[in-house]
Write a protein that holds these residues in place. Structure first.
Motif, PDB file in Angstrom:
ATOM      1  N   UNK A  10     -41.867  19.247 -91.539  1.00 49.15           N
ATOM      2  CA  UNK A  10     -41.320  17.903 -91.762  1.00 49.15           C
ATOM      3  C   UNK A  10     -42.080  16.879 -90.920  1.00 49.15           C
ATOM      4  N   UNK A  11     -42.026  15.604 -91.281  1.00 51.17           N
ATOM      5  CA  UNK A  11     -42.761  14.582 -90.532  1.00 51.17           C
ATOM      6  C   UNK A  11     -42.396  14.578 -89.052  1.00 51.17           C
ATOM      7  N   UNK A  12     -43.375  14.350 -88.187  1.00 49.31           N
ATOM      8  CA  UNK A  12     -43.111  14.273 -86.751  1.00 49.31           C
ATOM      9  C   UNK A  12     -42.815  12.839 -86.325  1.00 49.31           C
ATOM     10  N   UNK A  13     -42.909  11.916 -87.242  1.00 50.44           N
ATOM     11  CA  UNK A  13     -42.605  10.522 -86.912  1.00 50.44           C
ATOM     12  C   UNK A  13     -42.617   9.627 -88.132  1.00 50.44           C
ATOM     13  N   UNK A 116     -47.896  18.654 -87.639  1.00 50.60           N
ATOM     14  CA  UNK A 116     -47.766  19.451 -86.425  1.00 50.60           C
ATOM     15  C   UNK A 116     -48.111  18.588 -85.222  1.00 50.60           C
ATOM     16  N   UNK A 117     -47.176  18.437 -84.296  1.00 49.06           N
ATOM     17  CA  UNK A 117     -47.436  17.643 -83.093  1.00 49.06           C
ATOM     18  C   UNK A 117     -48.521  18.300 -82.244  1.00 49.06           C
ATOM     19  N   UNK A 118     -48.558  19.627 -82.239  1.00 53.49           N
ATOM     20  CA  UNK A 118     -49.560  20.351 -81.450  1.00 53.49           C
ATOM     21  C   UNK A 118     -50.967  20.015 -81.936  1.00 53.49           C
ATOM     22  N   UNK A 119     -51.205  20.162 -83.224  1.00 53.30           N
ATOM     23  CA  UNK A 119     -52.543  19.925 -83.774  1.00 53.30           C
ATOM     24  C   UNK A 119     -52.916  18.449 -83.750  1.00 53.30           C
ATOM     25  N   UNK A 120     -51.931  17.580 -83.961  1.00 54.27           N
ATOM     26  CA  UNK A 120     -52.210  16.138 -83.924  1.00 54.27           C
ATOM     27  C   UNK A 120     -52.635  15.712 -82.534  1.00 54.27           C
ATOM     28  N   UNK A 189     -48.058  10.321 -76.862  1.00 54.07           N
ATOM     29  CA  UNK A 189     -46.633  10.046 -77.044  1.00 54.07           C
ATOM     30  C   UNK A 189     -46.375   9.320 -78.363  1.00 54.07           C
ATOM     31  N   UNK A 190     -45.202   9.600 -78.937  1.00 49.86           N
ATOM     32  CA  UNK A 190     -44.757   8.944 -80.163  1.00 49.86           C
ATOM     33  C   UNK A 190     -45.805   9.039 -81.275  1.00 49.86           C
ATOM     34  N   UNK A 191     -46.371  10.213 -81.453  1.00 49.49           N
ATOM     35  CA  UNK A 191     -47.426  10.396 -82.440  1.00 49.49           C
ATOM     36  C   UNK A 191     -46.961  10.065 -83.850  1.00 49.49           C
ATOM     37  N   UNK A 192     -47.779   9.314 -84.561  1.00 50.70           N
ATOM     38  CA  UNK A 192     -47.585   8.824 -85.934  1.00 50.70           C
ATOM     39  C   UNK A 192     -46.510   7.753 -86.035  1.00 50.70           C
ATOM     40  N   UNK A 193     -45.907   7.372 -84.914  1.00 54.00           N
ATOM     41  CA  UNK A 193     -44.857   6.347 -84.939  1.00 54.00           C
ATOM     42  C   UNK A 193     -45.442   4.971 -84.608  1.00 54.00           C
ATOM     43  N   UNK A 194     -44.605   3.965 -84.658  1.00 53.90           N
ATOM     44  CA  UNK A 194     -45.042   2.580 -84.437  1.00 53.90           C
ATOM     45  C   UNK A 194     -45.703   2.401 -83.076  1.00 53.90           C
ATOM     46  N   UNK A 195     -45.125   3.014 -82.050  1.00 55.59           N
ATOM     47  CA  UNK A 195     -45.636   2.819 -80.694  1.00 55.59           C
ATOM     48  C   UNK A 195     -46.460   4.017 -80.203  1.00 55.59           C
ATOM     49  N   UNK A 196     -47.181   4.622 -81.112  1.00 56.17           N
ATOM     50  CA  UNK A 196     -48.053   5.736 -80.748  1.00 56.17           C
ATOM     51  C   UNK A 196     -49.009   5.323 -79.634  1.00 56.17           C
ATOM     52  N   UNK A 197     -49.189   6.227 -78.669  1.00 49.37           N
ATOM     53  CA  UNK A 197     -50.084   5.941 -77.541  1.00 49.37           C
ATOM     54  C   UNK A 197     -50.744   7.228 -77.072  1.00 49.37           C
ATOM     55  N   UNK A 198     -52.044   7.164 -76.836  1.00 47.24           N
ATOM     56  CA  UNK A 198     -52.778   8.306 -76.287  1.00 47.24           C
ATOM     57  C   UNK A 198     -53.491   7.833 -75.022  1.00 47.24           C
ATOM     58  N   UNK A 199     -53.108   8.394 -73.887  1.00 49.55           N
ATOM     59  CA  UNK A 199     -53.719   8.059 -72.603  1.00 49.55           C
ATOM     60  C   UNK A 199     -54.672   9.190 -72.231  1.00 49.55           C
ATOM     61  N   UNK A 200     -55.915   8.849 -71.932  1.00 48.37           N
ATOM     62  CA  UNK A 200     -56.925   9.861 -71.601  1.00 48.37           C
ATOM     63  C   UNK A 200     -57.475   9.594 -70.209  1.00 48.37           C
ATOM     64  N   UNK A 218     -41.334  11.206 -77.626  1.00 50.58           N
ATOM     65  CA  UNK A 218     -41.800  12.586 -77.737  1.00 50.58           C
ATOM     66  C   UNK A 218     -43.213  12.660 -77.145  1.00 50.58           C
ATOM     67  N   UNK A 219     -43.424  13.608 -76.248  1.00 48.13           N
ATOM     68  CA  UNK A 219     -44.684  13.650 -75.503  1.00 48.13           C
ATOM     69  C   UNK A 219     -45.360  15.021 -75.584  1.00 48.13           C
ATOM     70  N   UNK A 220     -46.668  14.993 -75.804  1.00 48.77           N
ATOM     71  CA  UNK A 220     -47.494  16.202 -75.735  1.00 48.77           C
ATOM     72  C   UNK A 220     -48.586  15.949 -74.709  1.00 48.77           C
ATOM     73  N   UNK A 221     -48.862  16.952 -73.894  1.00 50.50           N
ATOM     74  CA  UNK A 221     -49.926  16.872 -72.894  1.00 50.50           C
ATOM     75  C   UNK A 221     -51.027  17.853 -73.292  1.00 50.50           C
ATOM     76  N   UNK A 222     -52.253  17.373 -73.337  1.00 53.90           N
ATOM     77  CA  UNK A 222     -53.386  18.235 -73.660  1.00 53.90           C
ATOM     78  C   UNK A 222     -54.288  18.282 -72.426  1.00 53.90           C
ATOM     79  N   UNK A 223     -54.581  19.488 -71.958  1.00 53.59           N
ATOM     80  CA  UNK A 223     -55.359  19.650 -70.727  1.00 53.59           C
ATOM     81  C   UNK A 223     -56.608  20.486 -71.011  1.00 53.59           C
ATOM     82  N   UNK A 224     -57.742  20.038 -70.506  1.00 53.46           N
ATOM     83  CA  UNK A 224     -58.992  20.772 -70.690  1.00 53.46           C
ATOM     84  C   UNK A 224     -58.927  22.123 -69.996  1.00 53.46           C
ATOM     85  N   UNK A 225     -59.590  23.114 -70.562  1.00 54.22           N
ATOM     86  CA  UNK A 225     -59.643  24.430 -69.943  1.00 54.22           C
ATOM     87  C   UNK A 225     -60.579  24.448 -68.749  1.00 54.22           C
TER      88      UNK A 225
END
Length: 283
Positions: A10-13, A116-120, A189-200, A218-225
């Motif tokens: 289902x849609x994530x946002x 998928x929030x993980x893949x996005x 955070x807030x992927x695919x939503x109005x206030x989507x934000x990606x901080x790098x 809704x927040x996902x954290x992606x960390x380099x190996x």
């Protein structure tokens, strides 16, 4: 002839991400197992469709009890659709147990793939995507969090985590301490939503940001190996930068490339290189 257990994403946002197949399944599946029935009907309303089948509440607290009841329906010849509040079932959401039991009972399991929030988050992070691992929600207790992150220090694959609004600052601080302040990461955070934000940036930079500005949604954290190499001193990195600049390359370009390769703060490396370059020119 038995029916099918169908896992549907289902849609994530953004509701417009709902597939045509999902819409059809929601309208025509005889039984729908939903993580939150109210959210299911709200989604159907946004999609301008009518849910005609029987809707059953199916969440982490009743998954064990409900699994065989749903599979009995599948065995009797009915299709059972499993949906969660957002994304794919069984990915940090209900679904794993019912799938395992369906396989044990030799019943048909299929999927209607979706968001998928993980893949996005992984795709938007700017970090390596060829190999990755999903770590779900980190432990809440400080001691358990520290031990879990310490065990991941030498993980070579890119890591994806989920985290709540109230825990994001503490988790990023712990990650900076256990995985390395200069480890590259992204907070999505807030992927695919109005206030989507990606901080790098580095874990240190992202931790500082989260400490001063509350990150909501809704927040996902992606960390380099882990790169597998010993930590390189800033003097070594600066020397590499200055050598390439002397050969005619642009300072900012070289700093960006070297910092990314060494998982070092671009801002700090630039400042150090600038200071060293200035010192050389004054001699």
């Amino acid at each position: 002839m038995s029916g099918r257990l169908i896992l549907a994403g289902t849609p994530i946002g953004n509701s417009d991400d709902a597939s045509l197949r999902l819409r059809d399944l929601l309208e025509h599946a005889p039984i729908i197992a939903a993580e939150d029935t109210r959210r299911l009907y709200a989604l159907a309303q946004r999609l301008n469709i009518v849910v005609n089948g029987k809707v059953v509440s199916f969440h982490e607290h009743n998954e064990n009890d409900k699994a065989d009841e749903l599979l009995d329906a599948v065995e009797s010849g009915q299709d059972v659709l499993v949906v969660t509040d957002a994304g794919m079932p069984s990915v940090s959401d209900p679904g794993y147990r019912v799938v395992s039991r369906a396989i044990e009972r030799n019943l048909t399991v299929t999927a209607a793939p979706g968001p998928s929030a993980v893949l996005t988050a992984l795709a938007l992070s700017g970090l390596p995507t060829d190999r990755f691992t999903f770590e779900g929600f980190p432990p809440r207790k400080p001691g358990e969090l520290q031990r879990a992150l310490a065990a991941l220090r030498t993980e070579r694959r890119t890591m994806v985590f989920f985290e709540s609004t109230h825990r994001i600052a503490a988790t990023l601080e712990a990650m900076a301490h256990e995985l390395g302040a200069h480890r590259r990461a992204a907070v999505c955070r807030e992927l695919t939503k109005t206030y989507e934000q990606v901080l790098r940036g580095t874990l240190e930079e992202l931790s500082s940001h989260a400490a001063t500005e509350q990150l909501r949604g809704e927040i996902a954290i992606v960390v380099a190996g882990d790169t597998g190499s010993a930590e390189i001193s800033v003097d070594t990195l600066v020397a590499e930068v200055l050598e390439r600049v002397q050969q005619g390359e642009r300072l900012k370009t070289v700093v960006a490339e070297v910092a990314q390769s060494a998982q070092y703060s671009k801002r700090e490396l630039y400042a150090a290189a600038l200071a060293a370059k200035s010192g050389v020119e004054q001699r």
